[in-house]
Design a protein around this motif. Structure first.
Motif, PDB file in Angstrom:
ATOM      1  N   ILE A 209       5.028  -3.644 -12.403  1.00 14.66           N
ATOM      2  CA  ILE A 209       5.314  -3.232 -11.026  1.00 14.66           C
ATOM      3  C   ILE A 209       4.387  -2.082 -10.637  1.00 14.66           C
ATOM      4  O   ILE A 209       3.775  -2.096  -9.565  1.00 14.66           O
ATOM      5  N   HIS A 210       4.260  -1.101 -11.527  1.00 14.96           N
ATOM      6  CA  HIS A 210       3.383   0.044 -11.275  1.00 14.96           C
ATOM      7  C   HIS A 210       1.933  -0.393 -11.068  1.00 14.96           C
ATOM      8  O   HIS A 210       1.261   0.084 -10.149  1.00 14.96           O
ATOM      9  N   THR A 211       1.454  -1.289 -11.905  1.00 11.22           N
ATOM     10  CA  THR A 211       0.073  -1.763 -11.779  1.00 11.22           C
ATOM     11  C   THR A 211      -0.150  -2.426 -10.420  1.00 11.22           C
ATOM     12  O   THR A 211      -1.199  -2.249  -9.798  1.00 11.22           O
ATOM     13  N   ALA A 212       0.852  -3.159  -9.940  1.00  5.78           N
ATOM     14  CA  ALA A 212       0.715  -3.878  -8.674  1.00  5.78           C
ATOM     15  C   ALA A 212       0.873  -2.989  -7.440  1.00  5.78           C
ATOM     16  O   ALA A 212       0.165  -3.182  -6.448  1.00  5.78           O
ATOM     17  N   VAL A 213       1.819  -2.022  -7.497  1.00  2.00           N
ATOM     18  CA  VAL A 213       2.103  -1.258  -6.275  1.00  2.00           C
ATOM     19  C   VAL A 213       1.781   0.224  -6.380  1.00  2.00           C
ATOM     20  O   VAL A 213       1.637   0.900  -5.361  1.00  2.00           O
ATOM     21  N   GLY A 214       1.728   0.772  -7.606  1.00  2.00           N
ATOM     22  CA  GLY A 214       1.453   2.194  -7.789  1.00  2.00           C
ATOM     23  C   GLY A 214       2.720   3.026  -7.786  1.00  2.00           C
ATOM     24  O   GLY A 214       3.822   2.506  -7.894  1.00  2.00           O
ATOM     25  N   GLY A 215       2.552   4.327  -7.651  1.00  2.00           N
ATOM     26  CA  GLY A 215       3.691   5.240  -7.646  1.00  2.00           C
ATOM     27  C   GLY A 215       4.227   5.492  -9.044  1.00  2.00           C
ATOM     28  O   GLY A 215       3.641   5.099 -10.043  1.00  2.00           O
ATOM     29  N   SER A 216       5.384   6.120  -9.100  1.00  2.00           N
ATOM     30  CA  SER A 216       6.027   6.482 -10.360  1.00  2.00           C
ATOM     31  C   SER A 216       6.580   5.259 -11.081  1.00  2.00           C
ATOM     32  O   SER A 216       7.112   4.347 -10.457  1.00  2.00           O
ATOM     33  N   LYS A 217       6.489   5.282 -12.401  1.00  2.00           N
ATOM     34  CA  LYS A 217       7.083   4.217 -13.218  1.00  2.00           C
ATOM     35  C   LYS A 217       8.568   4.467 -13.445  1.00  2.00           C
ATOM     36  O   LYS A 217       9.281   3.558 -13.846  1.00  2.00           O
TER      37      LYS A 217
ATOM     38  N   SER B  18       4.689   7.405   1.342  1.00  2.00           N
ATOM     39  CA  SER B  18       4.931   6.004   1.672  1.00  2.00           C
ATOM     40  C   SER B  18       5.709   5.329   0.546  1.00  2.00           C
ATOM     41  O   SER B  18       5.359   5.481  -0.628  1.00  2.00           O
ATOM     42  N   VAL B  19       6.758   4.593   0.905  1.00  2.00           N
ATOM     43  CA  VAL B  19       7.554   3.867  -0.078  1.00  2.00           C
ATOM     44  C   VAL B  19       6.768   2.636  -0.524  1.00  2.00           C
ATOM     45  O   VAL B  19       6.284   1.857   0.307  1.00  2.00           O
ATOM     46  N   LEU B  20       6.666   2.448  -1.847  1.00  2.00           N
ATOM     47  CA  LEU B  20       5.894   1.342  -2.416  1.00  2.00           C
ATOM     48  C   LEU B  20       6.766   0.199  -2.904  1.00  2.00           C
ATOM     49  O   LEU B  20       6.340  -0.952  -2.936  1.00  2.00           O
ATOM     50  N   ALA B  21       8.005   0.512  -3.326  1.00  2.00           N
ATOM     51  CA  ALA B  21       8.923  -0.486  -3.874  1.00  2.00           C
ATOM     52  C   ALA B  21      10.303   0.144  -4.012  1.00  2.00           C
ATOM     53  O   ALA B  21      10.470   1.356  -3.829  1.00  2.00           O
ATOM     54  N   VAL B  22      11.280  -0.693  -4.329  1.00  2.00           N
ATOM     55  CA  VAL B  22      12.629  -0.235  -4.648  1.00  2.00           C
ATOM     56  C   VAL B  22      13.025  -0.917  -5.949  1.00  2.00           C
ATOM     57  O   VAL B  22      12.908  -2.135  -6.071  1.00  2.00           O
TER      58      VAL B  22
END
Length: 122
Positions: A13-21, A31-35
């Motif tokens: 998920i991190h590789t695809a969208v970024g942000g914290s693991k 900016s929100v990347l995922a939930v």
């Protein structure tokens, strides 16, 4: 990128969208990347999300509540196995009132432990 019903690791998920693991709402530059949620804290996910009250968690919840775009939503199925539920957007968000109370009711959480209740739609 993701296929509904398939499971992914937080690394994927991190590789695809970024942000914290580790964050349940990975963000980058406001900016929100995922939930990424667990059903013990969000029993009606992905349609209803309950954000906690810790300073970082509450800030992430408020950011999600104000996010206009769709984000990928994942639900934890097992250790490091996150099922992709699809792209969802915020339909409404509540910090108090009858709808807030209804969303918290039956979740196993106290209203004092929820900073914002968010209705999501695909």
């Amino acid at each position: 990128m993701f296929k509904i019903g398939d499971t992914y690791t937080r690394d994927q998920i991190h590789t695809a969208v970024g942000g914290s693991k580790q964050a349940y709402i990975p963000t980058l530059d406001g900016s929100v990347l995922a939930v990424c949620v667990k059903t013990d804290l969000n029993p009606r996910a992905p349609r209803e999300l309950l954000c906690g009250v810790g300073p970082i968690i509450a800030k992430s919840g408020a950011l999600l509540a104000s996010t206009p775009h769709k984000v990928p939503v994942f639900i934890k199925q097992a250790v490091n196995q996150w099922e992709y539920m699809g792209l969802y957007r915020v339909a409404a968000a509540y910090t108090s009132g009858p709808r807030f109370n209804a969303m918290v009711a039956g979740s196993g959480r106290s209203p004092n432990d929820v900073s914002v209740a968010i209705e999501m739609q695909p």
